[in-house]
Design a protein around this motif. Structure first.
Motif, short mmCIF file in Angstrom:
data_model
loop_
_atom_site.label_atom_id
_atom_site.label_comp_id
_atom_site.label_asym_id
_atom_site.label_seq_id
_atom_site.Cartn_x
_atom_site.Cartn_y
_atom_site.Cartn_z
N VAL A 1 0.86 -1.19 0.00
CA VAL A 1 0.00 0.00 0.00
C VAL A 1 0.90 1.23 0.00
CG1 VAL A 1 -1.88 -1.14 1.26
CG2 VAL A 1 -0.13 0.12 2.52
N SER A 2 0.29 2.37 -0.29
CA SER A 2 0.99 3.65 -0.20
C SER A 2 0.61 4.30 1.11
CB SER A 2 0.61 4.56 -1.36
OG SER A 2 1.04 5.89 -1.10
N LEU A 3 1.57 4.43 2.03
CA LEU A 3 1.30 5.04 3.31
C LEU A 3 0.94 6.52 3.15
CD1 LEU A 3 1.09 4.75 6.35
CD2 LEU A 3 3.57 5.09 6.51
N ALA A 4 1.60 7.22 2.25
CA ALA A 4 1.30 8.64 2.02
C ALA A 4 -0.14 8.82 1.54
CB ALA A 4 2.29 9.22 1.01
N GLU A 5 -0.55 7.99 0.60
CA GLU A 5 -1.93 8.08 0.10
C GLU A 5 -2.92 7.68 1.18
OE1 GLU A 5 -4.65 5.73 -3.18
OE2 GLU A 5 -2.54 6.10 -3.64
N THR A 6 -2.59 6.66 1.95
CA THR A 6 -3.47 6.20 3.01
C THR A 6 -3.69 7.28 4.07
OG1 THR A 6 -2.85 3.88 2.71
CG2 THR A 6 -3.70 4.50 4.87
N THR A 7 -2.61 7.92 4.52
CA THR A 7 -2.73 8.95 5.56
C THR A 7 -3.46 10.17 5.03
OG1 THR A 7 -0.50 9.75 5.01
CG2 THR A 7 -0.70 8.19 6.83
N ALA A 8 -3.25 10.51 3.77
CA ALA A 8 -3.95 11.66 3.18
C ALA A 8 -5.46 11.40 3.12
CB ALA A 8 -3.41 11.94 1.79
N LEU A 9 -5.83 10.21 2.70
CA LEU A 9 -7.26 9.87 2.63
C LEU A 9 -7.88 9.77 4.02
CD1 LEU A 9 -7.14 7.16 -0.19
CD2 LEU A 9 -8.19 9.44 -0.33
N ALA A 10 -7.12 9.26 4.98
CA ALA A 10 -7.62 9.17 6.35
C ALA A 10 -7.86 10.55 6.94
CB ALA A 10 -6.63 8.39 7.22
N ALA A 11 -6.99 11.48 6.63
CA ALA A 11 -7.13 12.85 7.15
C ALA A 11 -8.28 13.60 6.51
CB ALA A 11 -5.83 13.62 6.94
N ALA A 12 -8.64 13.19 5.30
CA ALA A 12 -9.70 13.90 4.56
C ALA A 12 -11.09 13.56 5.03
CB ALA A 12 -9.58 13.57 3.07
N VAL A 13 -11.21 12.51 5.84
CA VAL A 13 -12.54 12.08 6.30
C VAL A 13 -13.02 12.97 7.42
CG1 VAL A 13 -13.81 10.20 7.42
CG2 VAL A 13 -12.14 9.69 5.62
#
Length: 199
Positions: free
Chosen positions: A187-199
């Protein structure tokens, strides 16, 4: 997915228990390694875990006792056990009502899909919740990422990784695992954290 019951005697016990729980109208879902298997994934464990609500624990044991299972209430306080006497020996099912300090609720039971396990349809816990449970088992006393990697790799497209990140953010072991699978290209941790923060 189908597998030979001769080579997987636990499957027969799993199906027997699921059939009788459905017949008794007791809410449950398949979890653990066989839920990973049911979803087409790879697991290194070989045990049967069902999730139930705590208020149903006595009914589960009573219902299964009627068809020959031997029940047990262990001291841990977050599960009950049932043993099926077979030609392969006594086979164990764990009925868990508070996995990783997360009580099973109606919402848990809704976070499932009906999947055929060797032609027996039953509710199976979501890949996301399976991953969360796996990650939250790790602590200073037990941290074996080799048991989580096959699950992450084989179910990665079914897993809501931003949700995993949000719901395990308090665990340094979870964060280290996410960093590891990022470096391994799962997985991409950068993409994951960005999407998590957007919720």
């Amino acid at each position: 997915m189908a597998t030979s019951e001769d080579s997987q005697p636990l499957i027969a016990t799993l199906k027997k228990a699921a059939f009788h729980l459905k017949d008794a109208g007791i809410p449950f879902c398949l979890a653990g390694s066989f839920a990973v298997y049911a979803r087409g994934g790879e697991s290194v464990d070989h045990d049967i875990d069902f999730l139930i609500k705590e208020e149903d624990a006595e009914r589960v044991l009573a219902s299964l006792a009627e068809v020959g299972f031997r029940g047990e209430v262990p001291p841990e306080g977050w599960l009950v056990k049932a043993w099926d006497a077979t030609e392969d020996g006594d086979l164990l099912i764990d009925f868990i009502f508070c996995p990783v300090q997360r009580p099973v609720t109606d919402a848990t039971m809704q976070d499932t899909d009906i999947i055929a396990v060797n032609a027996c349809h039953m509710p199976v816990l979501s890949a996301t919740e399976l991953m969360i449970h796996k990650v939250l088992t790790w602590s200073a006393h037990y941290c074996d990422y080799a048991r989580g990697l096959p699950v992450a790799r084989s179910l990665r497209e079914q897993i809501d990784w931003p949700r995993v990140y949000r719901e395990t953010a308090h665990s340094p072991y979870a964060h280290a695992f996410l960093f590891l699978i990022d470096r391994l290209g799962v997985v991409s941790l950068a993409e994951t954290t960005a999407l998590a923060a957007a919720v």
